[in-house]
Design an enzyme around this catalytic site. Structure first.
Site, PDB file in Angstrom:
ATOM      1  N   HIS A  21      -0.518  -7.586  -0.647  1.00 59.69           N
ATOM      2  CA  HIS A  21       0.167  -6.348   0.385  1.00 59.69           C
ATOM      3  C   HIS A  21      -1.476  -5.211   0.280  1.00 59.69           C
ATOM      4  O   HIS A  21      -0.883  -4.171  -0.086  1.00 59.69           O
ATOM      5  CB  HIS A  21       1.428  -5.547  -0.726  1.00 59.69           C
ATOM      6  CG  HIS A  21       1.812  -4.381  -0.208  1.00 59.69           C
ATOM      7  ND1 HIS A  21       1.154  -3.244   0.517  1.00 59.69           N
ATOM      8  CD2 HIS A  21       3.022  -4.307   0.295  1.00 59.69           C
ATOM      9  CE1 HIS A  21       2.257  -2.608   1.034  1.00 59.69           C
ATOM     10  NE2 HIS A  21       3.202  -3.031   0.737  1.00 59.69           N
ATOM     11  N   GLU A  74      -0.729  -6.556   5.315  1.00 58.52           N
ATOM     12  CA  GLU A  74      -1.107  -7.219   4.508  1.00 58.52           C
ATOM     13  C   GLU A  74      -0.359  -8.849   4.464  1.00 58.52           C
ATOM     14  O   GLU A  74       0.625  -9.549   5.818  1.00 58.52           O
ATOM     15  CB  GLU A  74       0.989  -7.081   3.975  1.00 58.52           C
ATOM     16  CG  GLU A  74       0.988  -5.883   3.693  1.00 58.52           C
ATOM     17  CD  GLU A  74       2.192  -4.999   3.230  1.00 58.52           C
ATOM     18  OE1 GLU A  74       2.156  -3.778   3.731  1.00 58.52           O
ATOM     19  OE2 GLU A  74       3.251  -5.631   2.747  1.00 58.52           O
TER      20      GLU A  74
HETATM   21  O1  TA6 Z   1       4.942  -3.402   3.336  1.00 55.77           O
HETATM   22  C1  TA6 Z   1       5.698  -2.224   3.854  1.00 55.77           C
HETATM   23  C2  TA6 Z   1       6.890  -2.259   2.810  1.00 55.77           C
HETATM   24  O2  TA6 Z   1       7.466  -3.222   2.707  1.00 55.77           O
HETATM   25  C3  TA6 Z   1       7.618  -0.558   2.677  1.00 55.77           C
HETATM   26  O3  TA6 Z   1       8.479  -0.711   3.731  1.00 55.77           O
HETATM   27  C4  TA6 Z   1       7.359   0.435   1.896  1.00 55.77           C
HETATM   28  O4  TA6 Z   1       7.759   0.306   0.714  1.00 55.77           O
HETATM   29  C5  TA6 Z   1       6.048  -0.127   0.985  1.00 55.77           C
HETATM   30  O5  TA6 Z   1       6.150  -1.740   1.733  1.00 55.77           O
HETATM   31  C6  TA6 Z   1       5.495   0.102  -0.414  1.00 55.77           C
HETATM   32  O6  TA6 Z   1       6.224  -0.372  -0.865  1.00 55.77           O
HETATM   33  P1  TA6 Z   1       6.317  -0.083  -3.157  1.00 55.77           P
HETATM   34  O7  TA6 Z   1       7.522  -0.591  -3.038  1.00 55.77           O
HETATM   35  O8  TA6 Z   1       4.938  -0.669  -3.280  1.00 55.77           O
HETATM   36  O9  TA6 Z   1       6.081   1.375  -2.744  1.00 55.77           O
END
Ligand code: TA6
Length: 299
Positions: free
Chosen positions: A167, A271
């Site tokens: 991510h 990601e």
């Molecule tokens: O990758 C995008 C996502 O799924 C968004 O929807 C947002 O929730 C982000 O990840 C961050 O997630 P986190 O659990 O690290 O706050």
């Protein structure tokens, strides 16, 4: 869990890699090349044992870091670090089971450093985690570019499935001056905010609102064009059939307690993943590897 003394005794590399206690009390590995190092491929890097979380990468020809780190990030055992490269495994997004954290457990666990090595070109660190029914191996290569590679092995006696996402948070000068090109505009995507599926736009991706998209298909090369810092970042995924593109924009930034209200201006997540329909099924002892190579192009 390995102690700081054990890590430095077994895995430190003089003048190149040292383990230290972060102000939070978490153990961090700091990578740098000594001044005057023969190779011009030196770079700075940092990773935490917590979550095997890469938090910094700056090649010597870069004036700004390549990865974004929130100034509000928490560094506690029960929270994911906000920035760098969180490892989302074995699920992506909210858990099907109430009470389980979003994006899986791997980024919340202390990993085990299993090897470190250095050549003129790069410093390589391998961390491992037993997360039944999986054994995880994460390799980080800090060189002129950064390579992060995650291998999952099924240690159960039956088929298991998982999702995965590296991510990655990228640092940009001003999100309004950013475009994303390469293979992504040629792929369809799911808009996570509306649930709508969109056909390929065939146009560079730009940002003017909260953006949370899952592109489906193989993207061999993705490029972030940062008009503000006048630099381009090339992303080369491997083993990935999904790519998530995310910027929280204003309202979501304000709702995130570990993220500055205005930090959306200086970041973008691209990601490298296998999520939803692209989740991975592994037979007993089966393995799957997903990796991403990140290069700051000479401007
Ligand atoms: O990758 C995008 C996502 O799924 C968004 O929807 C947002 O929730 C982000 O990840 C961050 O997630 P986190 O659990 O690290 O706050």
């Amino acid at each position: 869990m390995q102690t700081l003394a054990e890590l430095n005794a077994n895995f430190a590399i003089e003048e190149i890699l040292r383990f230290e206690l972060h102000e939070s009390g978490l153990i961090v590995g700091n990578v740098s090349y000594p001044d005057g190092h023969a190779s011009n491929r030196r770079s700075e890097g940092q990773f935490f044992v917590h979550g095997a979380h890469v938090t910094h990468f700056r090649p010597s020809h870069a004036s700004e870091p390549v990865l974004f780190m929130s100034s509000e990030s928490l560094f506690t055992d029960d929270k994911a670090i906000r920035g760098g490269i969180p490892i989302c495994f074995p699920w992506f997004g909210p858990s099907a089971n109430p009470g389980e954290p979003a994006h899986g457990l791997a980024r919340l666990k202390d990993w085990h450093v299993s090897s470190t090595s250095a050549t003129d070109d790069a410093v390589t660190i391998v961390l491992e985690l037993a997360l039944p029914p999986f054994q995880l191996r994460f390799q980080i290569r800090f060189g002129r570019g950064l390579i992060a590679e995650l291998t999952a092995t099924n240690t159960a006696g039956h088929e298991v499935t998982h999702e995965v996402a590296l991510h990655t948070y990228f640092a940009v000068g001003d999100i309004h001056a950013v475009s994303v090109d390469g293979d992504l505009p040629g792929l369809p995507f799911l808009d996570q905010l509306t649930g709508d599926v969109h056909a390929a736009s065939h146009e560079a991706i730009r940002f003017s609102e909260e953006t949370d998209r899952i592109y489906s298909g193989i993207a061999q090369s993705i490029q972030i064009d940062d008009g503000s810092w006048k630099r381009k970042i090339r992303i080369t995924p491997s083993g990935s059939h999904s790519t998530v593109v995310w910027n929280p924009w204003i309202a979501k930034s304000q709702r995130m307690s570990d993220f500055g209200d205005h930090e959306y201006l200086g970041m973008l997540c691209i990601e490298t993943a296998n999520v939803k329909d692209q989740r991975i099924a592994l037979s007993p002892n089966g393995k799957s590897t997903v990796s991403v190579a990140i290069d700051l192009l000479e401007s």
